[in-house]
Structure formats: C-alpha cells, structure tokens
Enzyme design. Structure first.
Site, PDB file in Angstrom:
ATOM      1  N   GLU A 100     100.428  59.859   0.231  1.00 52.93           N
ATOM      2  CA  GLU A 100     100.365  58.393   0.280  1.00 52.93           C
ATOM      3  C   GLU A 100     100.550  57.765  -1.100  1.00 52.93           C
ATOM      4  O   GLU A 100     101.196  56.715  -1.224  1.00 52.93           O
ATOM      5  CB  GLU A 100      99.020  57.961   0.868  1.00 52.93           C
ATOM      6  CG  GLU A 100      98.905  56.446   1.012  1.00 52.93           C
ATOM      7  CD  GLU A 100      97.589  56.030   1.644  1.00 52.93           C
ATOM      8  OE1 GLU A 100      97.432  54.840   1.940  1.00 52.93           O
ATOM      9  OE2 GLU A 100      96.723  56.901   1.833  1.00 52.93           O
ATOM     10  N   ASP A 101     100.008  58.388  -2.146  1.00 53.53           N
ATOM     11  CA  ASP A 101      99.945  57.739  -3.454  1.00 53.53           C
ATOM     12  C   ASP A 101     100.899  58.321  -4.493  1.00 53.53           C
ATOM     13  O   ASP A 101     100.964  57.817  -5.616  1.00 53.53           O
ATOM     14  CB  ASP A 101      98.517  57.823  -4.011  1.00 53.53           C
ATOM     15  CG  ASP A 101      97.540  57.016  -3.173  1.00 53.53           C
ATOM     16  OD1 ASP A 101      97.992  56.130  -2.432  1.00 53.53           O
ATOM     17  OD2 ASP A 101      96.325  57.292  -3.242  1.00 53.53           O
TER      18      ASP A 101
END
Length: 761
Positions: free
Chosen positions: A133-134
């Site tokens: 996600e990051d």
C-alpha cells in the site's frame, strides 16, 4: 497503516511493549518468562544504519526472533530476515508523525503477534503488511520472494486498510473483506495487532480524530477480537478506548487501582497461598497466579457492586497440565474452602463460541474485621477463581492466533469431524457462521446491518438439544433463533418448541442452560411467519427470514379492505386446509363427519346443553340435558340440578357451576348413567398453525367414529390456534382413543375436555 505518536495517557500494554509505558504503581499480569522491554526508538536507529550482513539477522529484528523462538523453538528465521530486509529498504526514508522511522510500526505489530505465539508465515506477512500500500513493492514481488501464502495475507491486510468501518462504511467492501478473513483468519489477526499499535501511538492526533478512531475500534474491532478469542488484544484495546472516550471515568478507575495497590493486606494473595496449600496437600501440580483486572473490567465491577473491596480487583488463575486436573482442582477447592455455587460455570465441557475453555468458580473468604474499603466487620469477601490447562490459557489469551496455520498438515492433537474431514482450528464457530450469513444475505446492506447488530452482543448463552448437543446463541435469543441455528433454512417448517419439557411459543426468550426441542412440520411447502422477524435476533435467522419474505411478497390489499391483514394472517396458517374442510370433500374420506358450522370466532356451545337420554335422574318425567359447560359423558362422576322450565341439567361434579349453584341454595338431584352408551362431548384442541392442519385433524377424528356437530376455530395468535369441537360418539368409551388420535396429529400439542374457568369474585 500507522497512527502516529506516543499517547502518554494510555494504560500500560498487556501483551507486549511499545512506546507507551506502564504505570509502575499499577499491577500487571504475570508473565511466564520476563523479557527486557523493547525500545522502538533504538530499533529505529538500528534500521537507519541499514541491514546487517547478508546471512546475519539484523539487530532491529533480534527481539522479535527471540520471542518467536520462545514459542516455536524450531522456527526458520531466514524468512523473517528476508522480510525485514525488504520492508526496511522499502520504507526507508518514510517517517511516522512521532518522528520515528516508519519501519518501527511493522516491527511493533510483528512483535505483538510474536508474543501471542503466531507462526512464522504470519510474522512474515506482518512485516510486509504496509509495503504494497505504501511503497513500490507489488503483490507479484511478494509472491516471488515469499510464496503465495504470504502474498494472500498481505493482500488481505491491504484490502482491510481500505475499509471504512464507520457508519458510512461501504457494505460490499466490508463483506469482501470478511470473506477474505474467513478464508484465512490470520488476515484479521494482523489487522487487530496493527490497530493495537496504532491505538498505543495515537497521542499526536487531534482529539476529534482520536475519538473517531476509538469509536470504530470499540464498535467493530474489539467485538471482532472477542469473537476470534484474542483476549490479550481485546482487553488492551478496551483500556485504550476507555482512556480516550471516557477520560474522567478512566482517571477515577486508575485512582481505585492505585489505591488498592498501596493497601497492606491483600486478600487475593492470602487466598492464593491457601489454594497453593490445598493443592499441594492434594498432590496436584498447579501454578496459582493472581490475575489483575484491566481498567474496563474494574470499571464494570465498580458500576455493578458499588464500593470495591480488595478481592474485586483481580481473580486467581490456576494452571494445570491435564483436563482432568482442572476438575481435581475444582473438587479440592469446593471441599476445603467455602464455594459460592452460583458462580460455577463449566466452559471446558461447553466451550464458548470463540474457543474459550475454563472452569469458573468462586470461594468465600472467612469473615473478619472491617477492611480498608470501609466494609462492615463480618462481611467476607468472594474471590473468583479460573481453572484451566496451560494450553487452554494460551488459547484464551491468543485465540485463533495460538492455533497455528490453517494450511499446515493436521497434527494428532487436531480434531477430526465425524465424516473424517479435518476441523479447521482457526475458524471458530462464529466465523464459520459469518461466512454462511454473507452468502445468504439478500444484499450487502442487509449483511452489514445484521453483522453490526451481532457485534453489539457481548454475551452468549448455551442451550442444549435433546440429543445432548449444544447451540451457542446470543443473550436474548429466542426459539426462532435456535431453530435457524440448528436447521438453517429448513427451520421454515418449524411449528413450535418445547423448552425444558414444556411447550413454548417460538418467541420464547431462552436462558443459559435451557433444553430446547424444536417441533418440525412434515410439509415441505411450510412457510415461516412474517411475525418471526420480530423475534429473530441472530443474523442466521434474520437473513433467512428476510430472504424468504423478499421472494414471497404480500399481495396488495383491495382498496378500502381494512381487514385484509388479519385475513391474510389467518389464510397463511390454513390456506391449503380450507378446501379440505368443505363438507362435500370431507364426506368422501369420512362418511360420518358432518361440519355444520365453522367460524373464526369464539362461540361457546349451547349453554342449555344437549339431550341426555342416557342419564337417569331422581325426578321422573323431567327433561334431562347434559350441561354444555362441562359436557359430561360416561363414566364421569356427575350430579344434577333442576333449572327453569322443569328441566334438569347434569354436570360433572368438578364443574365450577356446581359450586355456584350450591351457594345459591339449589338442591342436588340424584343422577346415574343409563344403558345408552352414545354421548356428545366438547373438546378443546390447541395447535401450531400449519397448512392442511384442519383437514388432518378432522380426518383423524372421523377415523375414530366421531361425528363433528360443530367446530369453532379462533384466528391464529402468535402462531398458536385454538379449536373447539362438539362431537357425537357412538360409545363414550371411545373418548380416550379419540383424544389420543387428535394429539397425534402433527402440530397439535394439547387436547382437553371442556373445563370452564372459575368465576371472578
């Protein structure tokens, strides 16, 4: 995802260490093996120095490895090393709002899971849970380096991060998330540990954002932790939420705990010493620990009991090696100390829905002088005691996390279902039911609203089936819920229930320990009542009934037809039976049956009674009639009274009218039964509503030679129907057989003679 800095007001962590530190004045739960507290800032500095040599375990993950090896001595740490190297390099340069390197967050989450005994694959996915996600890491990369299993877990956690759990949550997204969780419960385990670390480090958030996150944690994630059995996470999350949402009550509770910690005498310690002595003398090897209550538990006890005493701040925990030893400990405590019998509960024989097993009991301490709480002299204290094995304790604390990898080959200790299939140990009953609910729900909104209602239930009851099996239901559940828990959609055919041997309506609220026998109809076309939805509390029941209602819409009532709803309710119970009660249809199957009157009202039989040529009274020439109020038949014991017009009525001696006429001064007349055996009698039948009931009932009566003179059927009320039949029998001796035949009709639960009620004063 990270939340963002140290919260100085939070209580000390229960499971593992983090930025928040425990108040030294507060008691902490005993650890089996003490370890140095981890310093995440030190780990952050180690992370900034970069990874260690290729084959050497990085210093930053050394503590995680140590804790992991304590639970899994043979664990392969190479997977953890590679996962940390990828996570550290991917998150390098990212910082949390607290100023710490971002890598400290996945490290802390992984440490929480390691302390709970999670296996290596879960810890690997935990280290990587924010990378997709990051950072630029992809799921394909995760699969290539760590395998499909780790990729699945990371993908599941990534999807969870995108879910809004609040009132505006997207139901379909949440449903997909739970499907993924149901396929592998480790996804939710990682999410819960992630939320715990974020709650520990929430201090730099704006107060309104802290409150919003705390409310979501309270409403959704804490109930999920409860249902997955992860008590260690659940209790700390409760305390953290309590501190944010109720700071004044939290501060007051903290003062109570600190005040109790400073007292000289400790009734829990004294009782623990007594228990150790009792068990040592009995030759039972056991570990006796004092288990302090967490903040929320103390607050609840204070609200329930008012002034707290020393024994209210904790419980005793007795750990043994074998299941049988649990009952041995219980016997010794109840023999040598003073048990409080009402506090005993056996969750070993009947485990909770979230895998929890333990014996609960309580013992009363000897009466003594006033204690520091100001209680009156002579009032003894009650000490609660939990008894379980070491394995039960592990599962009680860590729930599904302690039960390992659902994809691993089953061990000898793992249970096997009756058909030889392996029982998945990481899928407790609630989670299995949840997967069934989401498949059965007519739409995502229905599933979401029903799930939230279920999560709001914080207590479960256990009821027993006649075959000895059990059903776990939420507190407040009814027989409707029990029916759908046992039979699924086949419960549409349920026509009634017996609770503890007594007939009960389906709306009856069940209590813990009740025995429930569900009465099922034989008609495959049976339909549930729309009224059941008012009494259904479980998702399984509500979703099944709602789905049936959605596919069976109620026909629109004609304009101006104010009585349509009542008519429909009556027809729903007897729709197929109406034609079968036509005299012409009945005559084909029962030549002697004649239905002269059928009305949906409560008409009483003719009060003047029926001619009774077979009753002989001591008044020659008098017209003799059998009383309609009690319809006596041979060989009933009877008496007689003269009435207006020179007639004589014959009553059963137990009829309440007899007492009334005696009080009025009327003289009794002698009466006896003559030689004629034919009789007329009024019978009451009570049944559950179902199609074809009246046809089956009248056919059974005709088969016994009864001629129906009149019949009255009241409209259904709460799925119960009351019938009144006046029948002519060729021989009074046939009456018992007739009543038995009527009781044997499916759905009929009682048949009785006319019994008039006593008059009100």
């Amino acid at each position: 995802m990270s939340a963002e800095a140290t919260n100085p007001a939070t209580p000390g962590p229960v499971v593992t260490s983090g930025p928040a530190t425990a108040d030294p004045a507060l008691p902490t739960a005993p650890r089996r093996k003490a370890r140095a507290r981890i310093d995440l800032r030190r780990l952050g500095r180690a992370a900034l120095l970069g990874p260690a040599a290729r084959d050497r375990l990085p210093d930053a993950i050394g503590h995680v490895a140590e804790v992991h090896r304590a639970h899994h001595p043979d664990a392969d740490l190479e997977l953890l090393r590679r996962a940390y190297v990828l996570a550290e390099s991917s998150h390098r340069g990212q910082m949390r709002k607290s100023g710490e390197p971002y890598i400290t967050h996945p490290l802390a989450v992984t440490l929480i899971l390691a302390e709970l005994g999670a296996e290596t694959t879960t810890l690997t996915a935990s280290l990587l849970h924010d990378t997709v996600e990051d950072t630029d890491v992809t799921l394909d990369q995760v699969r290539e380096q760590f395998g499909e299993e780790v990729r699945f877990l990371v993908d599941g956690v990534t999807k969870l991060e995108k879910v809004d759990y609040g009132a505006a949550a997207e139901p379909e997204t949440f449903r997909k998330m739970l499907v993924a969780t149901g396929n592998d419960v480790r996804v939710m385990s990682i999410k819960l540990a992630d939320r715990l670390h974020n709650m520990r480090t929430l201090g730099v958030m704006r107060p309104e954002k802290q409150a919003r996150i705390a409310k979501v944690t309270r409403d959704v994630l804490i109930p999920l932790a409860e249902r997955l059995g992860v008590q260690a996470l659940k209790t700390e999350l409760e305390d953290l939420v309590f501190a944010i949402l109720h700071p004044e009550e939290y501060a007051h509770t903290r003062e109570l705990i600190v005040g109790n910690a400073s007292r000289v005498d400790d009734p829990l310690a004294e009782t623990a010493d007594e228990v150790r002595t009792v068990l040592r003398d009995a030759g039972i090897q056991a570990e006796v620990l004092i288990r302090p209550r967490h903040f929320v538990s103390v607050h609840r006890v204070a609200r329930k009991r008012g002034r707290l005493r020393g024994a209210d701040f904790g419980r005793l925990l007795v750990l043994v090696n074998e299941d049988a030893d649990c009952y041995g400990v219980l016997g010794e405590l109840h023999t040598c100390l003073t048990p409080v019998v009402s506090e005993f509960k056996d969750f070993i024989a009947v485990p909770k829905f979230n895998l929890y097993q333990s014996l609960h009991t309580a013992v009363a301490r000897p009466r003594d002088g006033a204690d520091s709480s100001g209680s009156a002299p002579g009032a003894g204290q009650v000490v609660e005691v939990l008894i379980r094995t070491h394995q039960m304790h592990k599962v009680a604390e860590a729930g599904v996390i302690a039960l390992g990898n659902p994809y691993a080959p089953p061990s000898e200790e793992q249970t096997v279902a009756g058909d030889g299939e392996r029982v998945d140990p990481t899928r407790p009953g609630w989670l299995s039911r949840l997967l069934d609910w989401q498949e059965a729900a007519s739409d995502p909104d229905t599933f979401w609203s029903t799930l939230r209602e279920d999560l709001a239930q914080d207590r479960e009851i256990t009821v027993f089936r006649p075959d000895g099996g059990t059903l776990g239901l939420p507190d407040g559940a009814t027989c409707v819920d029990a029916a759908y828990a046992q039979y699924g959609e086949d419960a549409h055919a349920c026509i009634g229930a017996r609770v503890n041997g007594r007939l009960a309506t389906l709306s009856t609220v069940l209590r813990d320990g009740d025995t429930v026998q569900l009465l099922m109809g034989q008609d495959p076309a049976s339909e549930p009542s729309r009224e059941w939805l008012e009494h259904a509390h479980t998702p399984a029941a509500r979703i099944a009934i709602q789905r049936w209602i959605a596919t069976h819409p109620v026909p629109a009532a004609a304009p101006g037809d104010e009585h349509a709803p009542a008519v429909q309710a009556s027809e729903a119970a007897f729709r197929p039976a109406a034609d079968n009660l036509d005299p012409r249809n009945a005559s084909r199957n029962a030549p002697r049956t004649s239905v002269e009157r059928l009305a949906a009202q409560t008409d009483e039989p003719d009060p003047t009674g029926s001619p009774a040529a077979d009753a002989v009274v001591d008044q020659p020439g008098a017209s003799v009639r059998l009383a309609g109020c009690c319809t006596p038949v041979p060989p009933d014991e009877v008496t007689a009274f003269a009435v207006r017009g020179g007639a004589v009525t014959v009553h059963r001696v137990e009829c309440v009218a007899v007492e009334r006429m005696k009080l009025a001064g009327r003289a009794e007349l002698g009466v006896r039964w003559g030689d004629t055996t034919e009789c007329r009698v009024t019978l009451f039948a009570e049944s559950f509503g179902r199609p074809h009931l009246l046809a089956d009932l009248t056919e059974a009566m005709a088969s016994e030679g009864a001629e129906i003179v009149s019949a009255t059927v009241e409209p259904p009320s709460r799925q119960r129907v009351r019938h009144t039949y006046t029948v002519q029998l060729p021989d009074a001796a046939h009456l018992p057989a007739l009543m038995r035949a009527m009781r044997n009709v499916p759905g009929v639960y009682d048949v009785s003679r006319a019994q008039p009620q006593a008059l009100e004063d």
